[in-house]
Design a protein around this motif. Structure first.
Motif, PDB file in Angstrom:
ATOM      1  N   ALA A  36       0.594 -33.753  19.451  1.00  0.00           N
ATOM      2  CA  ALA A  36       1.419 -34.805  19.457  1.00  0.00           C
ATOM      3  C   ALA A  36       2.923 -34.633  19.050  1.00  0.00           C
ATOM      4  N   ASN A  37       4.049 -34.797  19.759  1.00  0.00           N
ATOM      5  CA  ASN A  37       5.334 -34.670  19.495  1.00  0.00           C
ATOM      6  C   ASN A  37       6.075 -35.638  19.002  1.00  0.00           C
ATOM      7  N   SER A  38       7.302 -35.266  18.179  1.00  0.00           N
ATOM      8  CA  SER A  38       7.919 -36.656  17.682  1.00  0.00           C
ATOM      9  C   SER A  38       8.781 -37.486  18.701  1.00  0.00           C
ATOM     10  N   PRO A  39       8.739 -38.629  18.725  1.00  0.00           N
ATOM     11  CA  PRO A  39       9.445 -39.327  19.557  1.00  0.00           C
ATOM     12  C   PRO A  39      10.865 -39.274  19.517  1.00  0.00           C
ATOM     13  N   GLU A  40      11.234 -39.339  18.123  1.00  0.00           N
ATOM     14  CA  GLU A  40      12.675 -39.316  17.813  1.00  0.00           C
ATOM     15  C   GLU A  40      13.160 -37.940  18.132  1.00  0.00           C
ATOM     16  N   ALA A  41      12.378 -36.875  18.219  1.00  0.00           N
ATOM     17  CA  ALA A  41      12.975 -35.416  18.502  1.00  0.00           C
ATOM     18  C   ALA A  41      13.004 -35.556  20.304  1.00  0.00           C
ATOM     19  N   MET A  42      12.167 -36.100  20.831  1.00  0.00           N
ATOM     20  CA  MET A  42      12.332 -36.225  22.400  1.00  0.00           C
ATOM     21  C   MET A  42      13.316 -36.870  22.641  1.00  0.00           C
ATOM     22  N   LYS A  43      13.902 -38.014  21.782  1.00  0.00           N
ATOM     23  CA  LYS A  43      15.212 -38.875  22.326  1.00  0.00           C
ATOM     24  C   LYS A  43      16.363 -37.870  22.286  1.00  0.00           C
ATOM     25  N   LEU A  44      16.415 -36.837  21.571  1.00  0.00           N
ATOM     26  CA  LEU A  44      17.485 -35.901  21.259  1.00  0.00           C
ATOM     27  C   LEU A  44      17.679 -35.075  22.810  1.00  0.00           C
ATOM     28  N   PHE A  45      16.303 -34.782  23.394  1.00  0.00           N
ATOM     29  CA  PHE A  45      16.594 -34.233  24.635  1.00  0.00           C
ATOM     30  C   PHE A  45      16.621 -34.967  25.635  1.00  0.00           C
ATOM     31  N   GLU A  46      17.727 -35.802  25.819  1.00  0.00           N
ATOM     32  CA  GLU A  46      17.933 -36.635  26.958  1.00  0.00           C
ATOM     33  C   GLU A  46      18.096 -35.918  28.346  1.00  0.00           C
ATOM     34  N   PHE A  47      18.661 -34.538  28.301  1.00  0.00           N
ATOM     35  CA  PHE A  47      18.562 -33.854  29.249  1.00  0.00           C
ATOM     36  C   PHE A  47      17.575 -32.741  29.241  1.00  0.00           C
ATOM     37  N   ASP A  48      16.624 -32.644  30.349  1.00  0.00           N
ATOM     38  CA  ASP A  48      15.611 -31.542  30.403  1.00  0.00           C
ATOM     39  C   ASP A  48      16.195 -30.108  30.178  1.00  0.00           C
ATOM     40  N   TYR A  49      17.234 -29.789  30.631  1.00  0.00           N
ATOM     41  CA  TYR A  49      17.503 -28.381  30.291  1.00  0.00           C
ATOM     42  C   TYR A  49      17.809 -28.060  28.991  1.00  0.00           C
ATOM     43  N   LEU A  50      18.170 -28.838  28.058  1.00  0.00           N
ATOM     44  CA  LEU A  50      18.290 -28.588  26.701  1.00  0.00           C
ATOM     45  C   LEU A  50      16.846 -28.233  26.135  1.00  0.00           C
ATOM     46  N   LEU A  51      15.772 -28.969  26.563  1.00  0.00           N
ATOM     47  CA  LEU A  51      14.548 -28.816  26.085  1.00  0.00           C
ATOM     48  C   LEU A  51      13.851 -27.386  26.683  1.00  0.00           C
ATOM     49  N   ILE A  52      14.315 -27.181  27.861  1.00  0.00           N
ATOM     50  CA  ILE A  52      13.893 -26.000  28.814  1.00  0.00           C
ATOM     51  C   ILE A  52      14.319 -24.738  28.010  1.00  0.00           C
ATOM     52  N   ILE A  53      15.545 -24.897  27.519  1.00  0.00           N
ATOM     53  CA  ILE A  53      16.328 -23.685  26.837  1.00  0.00           C
ATOM     54  C   ILE A  53      15.554 -23.376  25.541  1.00  0.00           C
ATOM     55  N   GLU A  54      15.406 -24.460  24.705  1.00  0.00           N
ATOM     56  CA  GLU A  54      14.880 -24.572  23.382  1.00  0.00           C
ATOM     57  C   GLU A  54      13.579 -23.895  23.482  1.00  0.00           C
ATOM     58  N   LYS A  55      12.561 -24.497  24.219  1.00  0.00           N
ATOM     59  CA  LYS A  55      11.250 -24.174  24.383  1.00  0.00           C
ATOM     60  C   LYS A  55      11.033 -22.595  24.883  1.00  0.00           C
ATOM     61  N   SER A  56      12.019 -22.263  25.847  1.00  0.00           N
ATOM     62  CA  SER A  56      12.140 -20.772  26.307  1.00  0.00           C
ATOM     63  C   SER A  56      12.383 -19.927  25.078  1.00  0.00           C
ATOM     64  N   LEU A  57      13.339 -20.373  24.287  1.00  0.00           N
ATOM     65  CA  LEU A  57      13.611 -19.379  23.135  1.00  0.00           C
ATOM     66  C   LEU A  57      12.480 -19.253  22.367  1.00  0.00           C
ATOM     67  N   GLU A  58      11.905 -20.439  21.975  1.00  0.00           N
ATOM     68  CA  GLU A  58      10.900 -20.340  21.161  1.00  0.00           C
ATOM     69  C   GLU A  58       9.677 -19.602  21.621  1.00  0.00           C
ATOM     70  N   ILE A  59       9.190 -19.649  22.898  1.00  0.00           N
ATOM     71  CA  ILE A  59       8.461 -18.712  23.467  1.00  0.00           C
ATOM     72  C   ILE A  59       8.643 -17.248  23.369  1.00  0.00           C
ATOM     73  N   LEU A  60       9.985 -17.055  23.859  1.00  0.00           N
ATOM     74  CA  LEU A  60      10.449 -15.581  23.764  1.00  0.00           C
ATOM     75  C   LEU A  60      10.408 -15.182  22.288  1.00  0.00           C
ATOM     76  N   CYS A  61      10.743 -15.767  21.427  1.00  0.00           N
ATOM     77  CA  CYS A  61      10.701 -15.294  19.847  1.00  0.00           C
ATOM     78  C   CYS A  61       9.279 -15.257  19.602  1.00  0.00           C
ATOM     79  N   ALA A  62       8.375 -16.166  19.718  1.00  0.00           N
ATOM     80  CA  ALA A  62       7.016 -16.098  19.542  1.00  0.00           C
ATOM     81  C   ALA A  62       6.389 -14.623  20.154  1.00  0.00           C
ATOM     82  N   VAL A  63       6.767 -14.228  21.234  1.00  0.00           N
ATOM     83  CA  VAL A  63       6.292 -13.072  21.886  1.00  0.00           C
ATOM     84  C   VAL A  63       6.628 -11.813  21.094  1.00  0.00           C
ATOM     85  N   LEU A  64       7.981 -11.994  20.860  1.00  0.00           N
ATOM     86  CA  LEU A  64       8.465 -10.987  20.162  1.00  0.00           C
ATOM     87  C   LEU A  64       8.014 -10.589  18.533  1.00  0.00           C
ATOM     88  N   LEU A  65       7.654 -11.821  17.942  1.00  0.00           N
ATOM     89  CA  LEU A  65       7.030 -11.629  16.595  1.00  0.00           C
ATOM     90  C   LEU A  65       5.699 -11.302  16.792  1.00  0.00           C
TER      91      LEU A  65
END
Length: 126
Positions: A36-65
């Protein structure tokens, strides 16, 4: 013992961000997320490209770690993300605050361990 704690911290942060990144892509593709994700957090990502950038960076850093490669780079990229996540859960949505607090403590430990890699950032250049 020190190496064990460091490896555990690295794997913990890597797994947290890998799961969060994949979970975010499920939201992007319109599927039901497995955590389950936070509805308040999802409101901040009104534009999908912001969520795509953030989640891509999270996955990239996870793979590096998780692959134990370029750890200081992953820590530098994660710094603003972890700060944003912590402040969001501190002031807006308190649901995951205990997990985020543990994440900040573990991240701070790793940052302290790799502090020599960041010294040159704070040097005064002529």
């Amino acid at each position: 013992m020190k190496k064990f704690i460091l490896h555990t911290a690295r794997i913990f942060i890597g797994l947290v961000f890998l799961v969060a990144g994949v979970n975010g892509y499920l939201v992007i593709f319109g599927q039901e997320p497995f955590i389950a994700n936070s509805p308040e957090a999802m409101k901040l990502f009104e534009f999908d490209y912001l969520l795509i950038i953030e989640k891509s960076l999270e996955i990239l850093c996870a793979v590096l770690l998780l692959s134990n490669r370029y750890i200081p780079l992953a820590l530098a990229i994660l710094a603003p993300l972890i700060t944003n996540i912590f402040l969001l859960h501190l002031f807006v949505d308190h649901s995951l605050l205990p997990l985020v607090t543990v994440l900040v403590i573990v991240y701070s430990y790793m940052l302290f361990h790799y502090r020599r890699n960041f010294r040159s950032i704070f040097e005064k250049k002529p």
